[in-house]
Design an enzyme around this catalytic site. Structure first.
Site, mmCIF file in Angstrom:
data_model
loop_
_atom_site.group_PDB
_atom_site.id
_atom_site.type_symbol
_atom_site.label_atom_id
_atom_site.label_comp_id
_atom_site.label_asym_id
_atom_site.label_seq_id
_atom_site.Cartn_x
_atom_site.Cartn_y
_atom_site.Cartn_z
ATOM 1 N N CYS A 113 0.812 -1.226 0.000
ATOM 2 C CA CYS A 113 0.000 0.000 0.000
ATOM 3 C C CYS A 113 0.842 1.271 0.000
ATOM 4 O O CYS A 113 0.334 2.364 -0.251
ATOM 5 C CB CYS A 113 -0.937 0.007 1.199
ATOM 6 S SG CYS A 113 -1.954 -1.460 1.288
ATOM 7 N N HIS A 249 -3.312 6.788 3.555
ATOM 8 C CA HIS A 249 -3.717 5.550 2.883
ATOM 9 C C HIS A 249 -5.130 5.195 3.340
ATOM 10 O O HIS A 249 -5.443 5.233 4.523
ATOM 11 C CB HIS A 249 -2.735 4.431 3.234
ATOM 12 C CG HIS A 249 -3.216 3.096 2.788
ATOM 13 N ND1 HIS A 249 -3.693 2.871 1.517
ATOM 14 C CD2 HIS A 249 -3.326 1.907 3.447
ATOM 15 C CE1 HIS A 249 -4.057 1.607 1.411
ATOM 16 N NE2 HIS A 249 -3.857 1.001 2.569
ATOM 17 N N ASN A 279 -10.258 -0.321 0.051
ATOM 18 C CA ASN A 279 -8.790 -0.221 0.153
ATOM 19 C C ASN A 279 -8.194 -0.585 -1.201
ATOM 20 O O ASN A 279 -8.171 -1.752 -1.577
ATOM 21 C CB ASN A 279 -8.293 -1.175 1.246
ATOM 22 C CG ASN A 279 -6.779 -1.126 1.425
ATOM 23 O OD1 ASN A 279 -6.072 -0.538 0.610
ATOM 24 N ND2 ASN A 279 -6.301 -1.748 2.478
HETATM 25 N N1 ACO Z 1 -18.630 -9.889 8.130
HETATM 26 C C1 ACO Z 1 -19.097 -10.272 9.329
HETATM 27 N N2 ACO Z 1 -18.321 -10.717 10.327
HETATM 28 C C2 ACO Z 1 -17.011 -10.777 10.111
HETATM 29 C C3 ACO Z 1 -16.440 -10.418 8.879
HETATM 30 C C4 ACO Z 1 -17.305 -9.956 7.863
HETATM 31 N N3 ACO Z 1 -16.863 -9.557 6.662
HETATM 32 N N4 ACO Z 1 -15.108 -10.579 8.965
HETATM 33 C C5 ACO Z 1 -14.841 -11.021 10.198
HETATM 34 N N5 ACO Z 1 -15.993 -11.151 10.881
HETATM 35 C C6 ACO Z 1 -16.188 -11.612 12.262
HETATM 36 C C7 ACO Z 1 -15.010 -12.352 12.806
HETATM 37 O O1 ACO Z 1 -15.045 -13.711 12.399
HETATM 38 C C8 ACO Z 1 -15.198 -12.205 14.305
HETATM 39 O O2 ACO Z 1 -16.161 -13.146 14.718
HETATM 40 P P1 ACO Z 1 -16.018 -13.902 16.150
HETATM 41 O O3 ACO Z 1 -16.028 -12.784 17.159
HETATM 42 O O4 ACO Z 1 -17.195 -14.758 16.169
HETATM 43 O O5 ACO Z 1 -14.701 -14.600 16.062
HETATM 44 C C9 ACO Z 1 -15.848 -10.816 14.439
HETATM 45 O O6 ACO Z 1 -16.342 -10.484 13.120
HETATM 46 C C10 ACO Z 1 -14.907 -9.734 14.922
HETATM 47 O O7 ACO Z 1 -13.709 -9.857 14.191
HETATM 48 P P2 ACO Z 1 -12.506 -8.901 14.473
HETATM 49 O O8 ACO Z 1 -11.384 -9.327 13.580
HETATM 50 O O9 ACO Z 1 -12.251 -8.754 15.915
HETATM 51 O O10 ACO Z 1 -13.090 -7.511 13.946
HETATM 52 P P3 ACO Z 1 -12.415 -6.106 13.977
HETATM 53 O O11 ACO Z 1 -13.284 -5.153 14.705
HETATM 54 O O12 ACO Z 1 -10.974 -6.174 14.357
HETATM 55 O O13 ACO Z 1 -12.457 -5.685 12.455
HETATM 56 C C11 ACO Z 1 -11.032 -5.585 10.524
HETATM 57 C C12 ACO Z 1 -11.802 -6.481 11.497
HETATM 58 C C13 ACO Z 1 -12.020 -4.694 9.800
HETATM 59 C C14 ACO Z 1 -10.304 -6.472 9.522
HETATM 60 C C15 ACO Z 1 -10.037 -4.724 11.323
HETATM 61 O O14 ACO Z 1 -9.254 -5.525 12.188
HETATM 62 C C16 ACO Z 1 -9.142 -3.947 10.433
HETATM 63 O O15 ACO Z 1 -9.574 -3.053 9.745
HETATM 64 N N6 ACO Z 1 -7.862 -4.229 10.435
HETATM 65 C C17 ACO Z 1 -6.941 -3.592 9.549
HETATM 66 C C18 ACO Z 1 -6.774 -4.469 8.372
HETATM 67 C C19 ACO Z 1 -6.614 -3.725 7.104
HETATM 68 O O16 ACO Z 1 -6.922 -2.591 6.929
HETATM 69 N N7 ACO Z 1 -6.093 -4.468 6.173
HETATM 70 C C20 ACO Z 1 -5.923 -3.948 4.877
HETATM 71 C C21 ACO Z 1 -4.580 -4.152 4.415
HETATM 72 S S1 ACO Z 1 -3.423 -3.329 5.420
HETATM 73 C C22 ACO Z 1 -3.387 -1.814 4.928
HETATM 74 O O17 ACO Z 1 -3.880 -1.465 3.903
HETATM 75 C C23 ACO Z 1 -2.768 -0.885 5.826
#
Ligand code: ACO
Length: 322
Positions: A113, A249, A279
């Site tokens: 990214c 970003h 993203n």
């Molecule tokens: N829809 C519904 N539920 C979902 C989904 C979905 N698409 N994806 C995951 N879940 C569930 C999980 O399984 C989990 O369920 P559980 O509690 O029963 O185990 C629950 O939702 C919570 O999951 P978490 O991972 O704790 O959710 P969080 O609030 O952390 O959000 C997210 C997840 C959005 C991925 C967040 O951690 C995030 O944004 N992280 C940064 C990742 C990112 O931006 N990556 C992109 C590349 S890196 C970059 O560009 C910088």
């Protein structure tokens, strides 16, 4: 003293959009979950026969128009992407040929990214030392071709697009400073497990997917994006109040909000496109830049800060007067 400045911007997004409602029909998710966790409402997705270089060419044409230069004027191309058309030749050479740009240095940078910020930082140095006059810099991805559409953890996050700028020499900044970094210690938190020297046979078999520890990525992203924003300001004796626009970003609205809060910046001064683009990895900053330039928010003379973070981890900032 020679500086570089952005003389024109452009963008291209594939026609097809994928809404959260569409994703509800593909995996167990909901519009409410996606919007609450990421801010994303929709993303653009390239068609089967669209190549990353096709997106780049369209974005580049718009940037050339806005800089009032032609393909013949371009004397180097720098591209940041993680999703090039081919392993080789590099994507910048493909763009050079498709656009009829005369033979010139063609660089492709893979920094996830942070790719666009790495690319524009390198181009800035070449202009500053007097070697180049009209440089095309592009950030682009068709990252959806790396997506496993059954993996709800990642498939809701990403989108495709390309953003471009033309950089030219100037007596005044322009680009004031760039700061780049990377730490391979974090590889395991975000990576794609297929490469030339590692499991190439798996490519195209549909059994690979982006490997991501979302929570850990989130925490390091916020910490890094805020510390490098402060680093850029400190290095130039500026404070956050001097900034007109932060262009971070566009990974996730919550990452952007937490970063803005840590550096003490109102969200009114943050360009946000993650809601409609998702993203787009290396494309996200030049896409957001072009949106805010063309809708009139960003005006000549304003102080901007690009703030990037991605797999590796890699990171980088660009402080500039537009
Ligand atoms: N829809 C519904 N539920 C979902 C989904 C979905 N698409 N994806 C995951 N879940 C569930 C999980 O399984 C989990 O369920 P559980 O509690 O029963 O185990 C629950 O939702 C919570 O999951 P978490 O991972 O704790 O959710 P969080 O609030 O952390 O959000 C997210 C997840 C959005 C991925 C967040 O951690 C995030 O944004 N992280 C940064 C990742 C990112 O931006 N990556 C992109 C590349 S890196 C970059 O560009 C910088």
């Amino acid at each position: 003293m020679i500086y570089s400045r952005i003389a024109g911007t452009g963008r291209y997004l594939p026609e097809k959009t994928l809404t959260n409602a569409d994703l509800e029909n593909m995996v167990e998710t909901s519009d409410e979950w996606i919007q609450t966790r990421t801010g994303i409402r929709q993303r653009h997705v390239a068609s089967e026969d669209e190549l990353t270089s096709d997106l780049c060419v369209e974005a580049a044409k718009a940037a050339l128009d806005s800089a009032d230069v032609t393909a013949e004027d371009i004397d180097a191309i720098f591209v940041g992407t993680t999703s090039p058309d081919l392993i080789f030749p590099n994507i910048a050479t493909i763009i050079q040929h498709k656009m009829g740009i005369p033979a010139c240095p063609c660089y492709a940078t893979e920094a996830a990214c942070t790719g666009f910020v790495y690319a524009i930082s390198a181009a800035d140095k070449f202009i500053r030392c007097g070697d180049l006059k009209n440089v095309l810099v592009i950030g682009a991805e068709i990252i959806t071709k790396l997506i496993d559409w059954n993996d709800r953890d990642t498939c809701v996050l990403f989108g495709d697009g390309a953003g471009a700028v033309v950089l030219q020499p100037s007596d005044e900044p322009g680009i004031i400073s760039t700061h780049l970094g990377a730490d391979g210690e974090y590889k395991e938190l975000l990576y794609y497990p297929v490469g030339v020297s590692n499991d190439l046979a798996a490519a195209g078999l549909g059994d690979s997917r982006i490997m991501m520890s979302g929570n850990d990525v989130f925490k390091v992203a916020v910490k890094t994006l805020s510390s490098i924003a402060q680093e850029a300001l400190d290095a130039n004796g500026l404070t956050i109040d001097d900034l007109d626009w932060l262009i971070p970003h566009q990974a996730n609205l919550r990452i952007i909000q937490a970063t803005a809060k840590r550096v003490g910046l109102s969200m009114d001064k943050v360009v946000q496109t993650v809601q409609i683009h998702g993203n787009t990895s290396a494309a996200s900053i030049p896409l957001a830049l072009d949106v805010a330039v063309r809708d009139g928010r960003i005006k000549p003379g304003q102080l901007l800060l690009f703030d990037a973070f991605g797999g590796g981890f890699t990171w980088g900032s660009v402080l500039l007067r537009f």
